[in-house]
Design a protein around this motif. Structure first.
Motif, PDB file in Angstrom:
ATOM      1  N   SER A  88       0.851  -1.188   0.000  1.00 16.36           N
ATOM      2  CA  SER A  88       0.000   0.000   0.000  1.00 16.36           C
ATOM      3  C   SER A  88       0.889   1.241   0.000  1.00 16.36           C
ATOM      4  N   MET A  89       0.376   2.341  -0.537  1.00 11.49           N
ATOM      5  CA  MET A  89       1.081   3.608  -0.405  1.00 11.49           C
ATOM      6  C   MET A  89       0.787   4.254   0.935  1.00 11.49           C
ATOM      7  N   ASP A  90      -0.088   3.636   1.710  1.00  7.59           N
ATOM      8  CA  ASP A  90      -0.334   4.056   3.095  1.00  7.59           C
ATOM      9  C   ASP A  90       0.659   3.315   3.989  1.00  7.59           C
ATOM     10  N   GLU A  91       1.577   4.046   4.574  1.00  5.28           N
ATOM     11  CA  GLU A  91       2.651   3.443   5.363  1.00  5.28           C
ATOM     12  C   GLU A  91       2.118   2.548   6.479  1.00  5.28           C
ATOM     13  N   LYS A  92       1.074   2.981   7.159  1.00  3.42           N
ATOM     14  CA  LYS A  92       0.540   2.212   8.290  1.00  3.42           C
ATOM     15  C   LYS A  92      -0.051   0.881   7.823  1.00  3.42           C
ATOM     16  N   ILE A  93      -0.746   0.893   6.686  1.00  4.93           N
ATOM     17  CA  ILE A  93      -1.346  -0.337   6.170  1.00  4.93           C
ATOM     18  C   ILE A  93      -0.258  -1.334   5.780  1.00  4.93           C
ATOM     19  N   HIS A  94       0.746  -0.858   5.048  1.00  9.63           N
ATOM     20  CA  HIS A  94       1.848  -1.745   4.648  1.00  9.63           C
ATOM     21  C   HIS A  94       2.541  -2.342   5.861  1.00  9.63           C
ATOM     22  N   ASP A  95       2.882  -1.501   6.837  1.00  5.69           N
ATOM     23  CA  ASP A  95       3.608  -1.980   8.018  1.00  5.69           C
ATOM     24  C   ASP A  95       2.771  -2.956   8.837  1.00  5.69           C
ATOM     25  N   GLU A  96       1.453  -2.739   8.863  1.00  6.57           N
ATOM     26  CA  GLU A  96       0.578  -3.653   9.607  1.00  6.57           C
ATOM     27  C   GLU A  96       0.531  -5.018   8.933  1.00  6.57           C
ATOM     28  N   ILE A  97       0.463  -5.034   7.599  1.00  8.56           N
ATOM     29  CA  ILE A  97       0.463  -6.296   6.849  1.00  8.56           C
ATOM     30  C   ILE A  97       1.794  -7.022   7.026  1.00  8.56           C
ATOM     31  N   ARG A  98       2.880  -6.258   7.063  1.00 10.71           N
ATOM     32  CA  ARG A  98       4.223  -6.828   7.140  1.00 10.71           C
ATOM     33  C   ARG A  98       4.656  -7.165   8.568  1.00 10.71           C
ATOM     34  N   GLY A  99       3.945  -6.638   9.543  1.00  8.03           N
ATOM     35  CA  GLY A  99       4.239  -6.994  10.922  1.00  8.03           C
ATOM     36  C   GLY A  99       5.459  -6.304  11.519  1.00  8.03           C
ATOM     37  N   ARG A 100       5.872  -5.175  10.914  1.00  6.29           N
ATOM     38  CA  ARG A 100       7.038  -4.470  11.448  1.00  6.29           C
ATOM     39  C   ARG A 100       7.019  -3.003  11.002  1.00  6.29           C
ATOM     40  N   LYS A 101       7.214  -2.107  11.966  1.00  4.77           N
ATOM     41  CA  LYS A 101       7.258  -0.688  11.648  1.00  4.77           C
ATOM     42  C   LYS A 101       8.492  -0.372  10.804  1.00  4.77           C
ATOM     43  N   ASP A 102       8.366   0.647  10.008  1.00 10.53           N
ATOM     44  CA  ASP A 102       9.435   1.164   9.158  1.00 10.53           C
ATOM     45  C   ASP A 102       9.684   0.305   7.922  1.00 10.53           C
ATOM     46  N   TYR A 140      -9.863  -8.841  -2.686  1.00 10.56           N
ATOM     47  CA  TYR A 140      -9.979  -7.873  -1.598  1.00 10.56           C
ATOM     48  C   TYR A 140      -9.432  -6.486  -1.957  1.00 10.56           C
ATOM     49  N   ASN A 141      -8.557  -6.389  -2.990  1.00  8.72           N
ATOM     50  CA  ASN A 141      -7.974  -5.075  -3.294  1.00  8.72           C
ATOM     51  C   ASN A 141      -7.985  -4.694  -4.767  1.00  8.72           C
ATOM     52  N   ALA A 142      -8.371  -5.625  -5.655  1.00  5.36           N
ATOM     53  CA  ALA A 142      -8.442  -5.279  -7.079  1.00  5.36           C
ATOM     54  C   ALA A 142      -9.479  -4.179  -7.281  1.00  5.36           C
ATOM     55  N   ASN A 143      -9.180  -3.271  -8.181  1.00 13.45           N
ATOM     56  CA  ASN A 143     -10.092  -2.169  -8.498  1.00 13.45           C
ATOM     57  C   ASN A 143     -10.409  -1.298  -7.276  1.00 13.45           C
ATOM     58  N   THR A 144      -9.400  -1.067  -6.436  1.00 13.52           N
ATOM     59  CA  THR A 144      -9.535  -0.174  -5.289  1.00 13.52           C
ATOM     60  C   THR A 144      -8.578   0.994  -5.443  1.00 13.52           C
ATOM     61  N   HIS A 184      -6.407   1.970  -3.241  1.00 12.73           N
ATOM     62  CA  HIS A 184      -5.085   1.559  -2.748  1.00 12.73           C
ATOM     63  C   HIS A 184      -4.275   0.897  -3.859  1.00 12.73           C
ATOM     64  N   PHE A 185      -4.915   0.038  -4.616  1.00 18.36           N
ATOM     65  CA  PHE A 185      -4.249  -0.658  -5.714  1.00 18.36           C
ATOM     66  C   PHE A 185      -3.835   0.331  -6.806  1.00 18.36           C
ATOM     67  N   LYS A 186      -4.738   1.227  -7.166  1.00 21.39           N
ATOM     68  CA  LYS A 186      -4.473   2.220  -8.213  1.00 21.39           C
ATOM     69  C   LYS A 186      -3.325   3.145  -7.797  1.00 21.39           C
ATOM     70  N   GLN A 187      -3.256   3.500  -6.543  1.00 20.96           N
ATOM     71  CA  GLN A 187      -2.178   4.370  -6.066  1.00 20.96           C
ATOM     72  C   GLN A 187      -0.811   3.710  -6.231  1.00 20.96           C
ATOM     73  N   LEU A 188      -0.757   2.410  -5.975  1.00 24.30           N
ATOM     74  CA  LEU A 188       0.498   1.672  -6.167  1.00 24.30           C
ATOM     75  C   LEU A 188       0.889   1.644  -7.643  1.00 24.30           C
ATOM     76  N   LEU A 189      -0.086   1.392  -8.510  1.00 25.20           N
ATOM     77  CA  LEU A 189       0.186   1.368  -9.947  1.00 25.20           C
ATOM     78  C   LEU A 189       0.701   2.721 -10.431  1.00 25.20           C
ATOM     79  N   ASP A 190       0.057   3.789  -9.974  1.00 24.28           N
ATOM     80  CA  ASP A 190       0.450   5.131 -10.402  1.00 24.28           C
ATOM     81  C   ASP A 190       1.849   5.485  -9.894  1.00 24.28           C
ATOM     82  N   TYR A 191       2.127   5.131  -8.648  1.00 24.28           N
ATOM     83  CA  TYR A 191       3.446   5.434  -8.084  1.00 24.28           C
ATOM     84  C   TYR A 191       4.544   4.736  -8.876  1.00 24.28           C
ATOM     85  N   SER A 192       4.364   3.450  -9.148  1.00 29.47           N
ATOM     86  CA  SER A 192       5.364   2.693  -9.886  1.00 29.47           C
ATOM     87  C   SER A 192       5.559   3.252 -11.291  1.00 29.47           C
TER      88      SER A 192
END
Length: 364
Positions: A146-160, A188-192, A194-202
């Motif tokens: 996710s481009m949301d730092e908190k969401i990514h870190d929560e999924i990954r189980g580690r801050k930063d 759960y995330n296709a056509n959302t 959050h997904f579009k933000q990742l595509l645009d960033y890349s």
């Protein structure tokens, strides 16, 4: 597929790529039984605790085993002889012990392969990126949820972990390697957004974006609700034309119209575990041999003798083909270290032994 800058000093790789291209063209744009890549997990230890880990690393599965260097050297030699041109080093997290990683790189001889690493990026600073480039690593894939730092870190189980992943891709690009932003996409995330933000960033960063569909395996075993449905797949096909930097292993990389399907690449891309077991892919936990017991050619021929892996499929068997998933991927406890055995799950008529490697295909 590799960009031109990755090929300048790898003539052996260029030849294998040309062979792959010619085979696909003759085989009506399908991958058939052409050899493509080796996904090597030489150690399963990891510093993160990702919720969807397909190797069960967060559960501590076989985190102390390392595949023997001489076995890796032989595997690479045999893979090269069979025309495999990609080598993907995975984990776990392989940058946890960089000295072992560099020993593996030396054993593989990167000049023969489009060699890349799949990493969470946590330990990939500018100095590490420079070392990897010096070892002729062609590409580094970094997973971002996710481009949301908190969401990514929560999924990954580690801050930063988000910040470090973002920085890692920049270091990869700065050192002239191919930066790939990996995204796991499911219902759960296709056509959302959050997904579009990742595509645009890349796209804006001029990275490649690799899509991995969510699979009901590992930590997500039996979670059918994550699987992309027909509408999700239609959406992914449509955005493929909008985002020219978007790739999937089942898509035809030579199609400039961004429409054709190469096909599911089970056995075309093998997965080798730290104990030497060979699975048909990282996500289909079915064992077709062990590198300590059989030659790679014997293993690959056996894999293609199974009709589900020999015949063309427009769908990813592990993440899109619900019939295949329900029949063959739901065995209790099935994992990369407890894989299913073909003779126990397939009918005898499903297995027809023969010499299949790199032969033009005819579906049963």
């Amino acid at each position: 597929m590799p960009i031109a800058s990755s090929l300048l000093d790898k003539p052996r790789l260029v030849k294998k790529l040309r062979d792959f291209y010619n085979y696909v063209q003759k085989n009506n744009g399908k991958v058939g039984t052409k050899t493509r890549g080796i996904d090597l997990n030489f150690n399963n230890a990891c510093n993160l605790r990702c919720k969807y880990c397909f190797t069960n690393s967060p559960k501590g599965d076989h985190v102390k085993e390392y595949l023997d260097i001489e076995a890796i050297r032989k595997l690479a030699n045999d893979a090269d002889a069979l025309g495999y041109f990609e080598f993907d080093l995975q984990g776990g997290e392989l940058l946890l012990q960089p000295d072992k990683l560099f020993s593996v790189l030396e054993a593989i001889k990167p000049e023969r392969f489009y060699l890349y690493l799949t990493t969470n990026g946590y330990y990939l600073d500018d100095k590490m990126a420079k070392k990897l480039a010096n070892f002729k690593v062609s590409r580094v894939s970094v997973s971002i949820d996710s481009m949301d730092e908190k969401i990514h870190d929560e999924i990954r189980g580690r801050k930063d972990s988000w910040r470090r992943a973002i920085e890692a891709l920049k270091h990869v690009k700065d050192e002239g390697m191919d930066p790939y932003l990996n995204i796991t996409v499911g219902h759960y995330n296709a056509n959302t957004d959050h997904f579009k933000q990742l595509l645009d960033y890349s796209k804006n960063q001029k990275y490649r974006t690799l899509l991995n569909v969510a699979v009901p395996a590992g930590m997500w075993q039996k979670m059918d609700d994550i699987i992309c449905d027909d509408e999700d797949r239609k959406y992914l096909r449509n955005i493929r034309k909008e985002y020219k930097n978007l790739v999937r292993n089942i898509w035809n990389p030579f199609d400039r119209n961004h429409e054709k399907i190469l096909g599911c690449t089970t056995v075309n891309r093998l997965y080798v575990t730290p104990i030497g077991d060979v699975l048909v892919c990282p996500y289909v936990h079915i064992k077709i041999g062990n590198i300590f017991d059989s030659s790679l050619k014997e293993i690959v021929d056996y894999g293609f003798s199974i009709k589900y892996f020999r015949n063309h499929s427009d769908l990813c068997l592990a993440g899109e083909d619900k019939e295949f998933i329900n029949k063959f991927m739901t065995k209790s406890g099935q994992s990369i270290f407890k894989p299913a055995i073909p003779e126990e799950i397939f009918e005898k008529s499903d297995i027809t032994k023969g010499d299949y490697i790199n032969k033009l295909s005819v579906n049963d």
